[in-house]
Design an enzyme around this catalytic site. Structure first.
Site, PDB file in Angstrom:
ATOM      1  CB  SER A  47      -1.514   6.092 -15.977  1.00  0.00           C
ATOM      2  OG  SER A  47      -1.498   7.504 -16.062  1.00  0.00           O
ATOM      3  CB  THR A  48      -1.788   0.799 -14.183  1.00  0.00           C
ATOM      4  OG1 THR A  48      -1.363   0.910 -12.822  1.00  0.00           O
ATOM      5  CG2 THR A  48      -0.604   0.974 -15.097  1.00  0.00           C
ATOM      6  N   GLY A  49      -4.704   2.465 -12.960  1.00  0.00           N
ATOM      7  CA  GLY A  49      -5.972   2.210 -12.279  1.00  0.00           C
ATOM      8  C   GLY A  49      -7.109   2.825 -13.060  1.00  0.00           C
ATOM      9  CE1 TYR A  76      -7.692   9.666 -14.301  1.00  0.00           C
ATOM     10  CE2 TYR A  76      -5.424  10.390 -14.384  1.00  0.00           C
ATOM     11  CZ  TYR A  76      -6.744  10.628 -14.047  1.00  0.00           C
ATOM     12  OH  TYR A  76      -7.102  11.817 -13.476  1.00  0.00           O
ATOM     13  CG  ASP A 135      -5.826  11.144  -5.145  1.00  0.00           C
ATOM     14  OD1 ASP A 135      -5.351  11.679  -4.139  1.00  0.00           O
ATOM     15  OD2 ASP A 135      -6.325  11.780  -6.090  1.00  0.00           O
ATOM     16  CG  ASP A 191      -1.864   1.101   1.353  1.00  0.00           C
ATOM     17  OD1 ASP A 191      -1.642   2.161   0.712  1.00  0.00           O
ATOM     18  OD2 ASP A 191      -2.852   0.952   2.089  1.00  0.00           O
ATOM     19  CB  ILE A 192       1.263   4.018  -2.444  1.00  0.00           C
ATOM     20  CG1 ILE A 192       2.274   5.134  -2.741  1.00  0.00           C
ATOM     21  CG2 ILE A 192      -0.146   4.565  -2.468  1.00  0.00           C
ATOM     22  CD1 ILE A 192       3.602   4.679  -3.240  1.00  0.00           C
ATOM     23  N   GLY A 229      -8.775   5.073  -5.437  1.00  0.00           N
ATOM     24  CA  GLY A 229      -7.511   4.324  -5.552  1.00  0.00           C
ATOM     25  C   GLY A 229      -6.483   4.770  -4.533  1.00  0.00           C
TER      26      GLY A 229
HETATM   27  P1  ADP Z   1      -4.584   6.470 -11.924  1.00  0.00           P
HETATM   28  O1  ADP Z   1      -5.772   7.421 -11.818  1.00  0.00           O
HETATM   29  O2  ADP Z   1      -3.266   7.193 -12.229  1.00  0.00           O
HETATM   30  O3  ADP Z   1      -4.847   5.318 -12.818  1.00  0.00           O
HETATM   31  P2  ADP Z   1      -5.107   4.919  -9.464  1.00  0.00           P
HETATM   32  O4  ADP Z   1      -4.757   5.300  -8.065  1.00  0.00           O
HETATM   33  O5  ADP Z   1      -6.538   4.710  -9.849  1.00  0.00           O
HETATM   34  O6  ADP Z   1      -4.371   6.017 -10.402  1.00  0.00           O
HETATM   35  O7  ADP Z   1      -4.336   3.592  -9.835  1.00  0.00           O
HETATM   36  C1  ADP Z   1      -2.962   3.517 -10.054  1.00  0.00           C
HETATM   37  C2  ADP Z   1      -2.441   2.156  -9.630  1.00  0.00           C
HETATM   38  O8  ADP Z   1      -2.346   2.138  -8.217  1.00  0.00           O
HETATM   39  C3  ADP Z   1      -3.373   1.000 -10.019  1.00  0.00           C
HETATM   40  O9  ADP Z   1      -2.573  -0.043 -10.541  1.00  0.00           O
HETATM   41  C4  ADP Z   1      -4.045   0.621  -8.702  1.00  0.00           C
HETATM   42  O10 ADP Z   1      -4.323  -0.751  -8.654  1.00  0.00           O
HETATM   43  C5  ADP Z   1      -2.955   0.976  -7.712  1.00  0.00           C
HETATM   44  N1  ADP Z   1      -3.420   1.260  -6.344  1.00  0.00           N
HETATM   45  C6  ADP Z   1      -4.662   1.518  -5.862  1.00  0.00           C
HETATM   46  N2  ADP Z   1      -4.645   1.738  -4.539  1.00  0.00           N
HETATM   47  C7  ADP Z   1      -3.336   1.621  -4.158  1.00  0.00           C
HETATM   48  C8  ADP Z   1      -2.628   1.721  -2.918  1.00  0.00           C
HETATM   49  N3  ADP Z   1      -3.253   1.993  -1.774  1.00  0.00           N
HETATM   50  N4  ADP Z   1      -1.266   1.522  -2.931  1.00  0.00           N
HETATM   51  C9  ADP Z   1      -0.610   1.248  -4.061  1.00  0.00           C
HETATM   52  N5  ADP Z   1      -1.216   1.157  -5.261  1.00  0.00           N
HETATM   53  C10 ADP Z   1      -2.542   1.342  -5.313  1.00  0.00           C
END
Ligand code: ADP
Length: 176
Positions: free
Chosen positions: A123-125, A127, A40, A16-17, A38
């Site tokens: 961008s892989t969520g 977007y 964010d 988890d970021i 996501g």
């Molecule tokens: P974007 O709008 O740039 O696509 P997102 O946050 O929707 O951003 O997704 C970007 C990536 O981060 C996706 O692969 C998603 O699965 C992943 N993601 C979602 N939540 C978390 C988290 N808490 N920690 C790390 N990665 C995450």
């Protein structure tokens, strides 16, 4: 998976970021910087309202750019907010914009004296950037930075789920 590149370490991990203890974490934000879903959403929930206050003062961020705030209540001291491209067909400048997002985060980190940084897969969520293509661009940017600079000691990619980690590992093995 950890790889030494020049003076630095490039690390791939599942997690988890918002929980990372690097000096900075990167938020894959949207142009308004007003929070979203996501990663964010997770960052703003864990970091508290101070980050959003600072984002509102900054006002917004163009696709491919990066801005910095403090980390609020996070373990990380800073959050670097960047906006990746929304993927349409790959022919609308998306690869360059994704590369810019990574490079601008690294430049902002460097100019703030940051020596360790965690990235999500930008961008892989929401977007919808295809994971394999996004992984190649992300890793090329990180490897290129570490080869050309000595200041950042750790670049960590924090992948969400085993499949994403596997894709990044496969690409890194080809690159390094
Ligand atoms: P974007 O709008 O740039 O696509 P997102 O946050 O929707 O951003 O997704 C970007 C990536 O981060 C996706 O692969 C998603 O699965 C992943 N993601 C979602 N939540 C978390 C988290 N808490 N920690 C790390 N990665 C995450």
């Amino acid at each position: 998976m950890d790889v030494k590149i020049n003076k630095g370490i490039l690390s791939l991990t599942e997690g988890d970021i918002s929980k990372q203890d690097t000096a900075a974490i990167v938020n894959a934000a949207n142009k308004t910087l007003r929070g979203g879903g996501g990663g964010d959403g997770a960052i703003h929930r864990a970091g508290g309202p101070q980050i959003l206050d600072e984002c509102i003062k900054i006002g917004g961020c163009e696709t491919g750019d990066a801005v910095i705030t403090t980390g609020g209540q996070l373990a990380a001291k800073y959050v670097i907010h960047t906006v990746g491209p929304v993927y349409r067909d790959g022919l609308k400048g998306e690869p360059q914009l994704l590369q810019n997002a990574y490079n601008n985060c690294l430049t902002v980190a460097s100019s703030n004296g940051i020596r360790s940084i965690s990235f999500p897969s930008i961008s892989t969520g929401a977007y919808r950037y295809p994971m394999e293509d996004a992984a190649e661009i992300a890793l090329q940017a990180a490897v290129g930075y570490l080869k050309g600079h000595d200041d950042i000691e750790l670049i960590r990619f924090v992948l969400f789920g085993a499949a994403a980690l596997k894709t990044y590992e496969k690409k890194l093995k080809k690159l390094s």
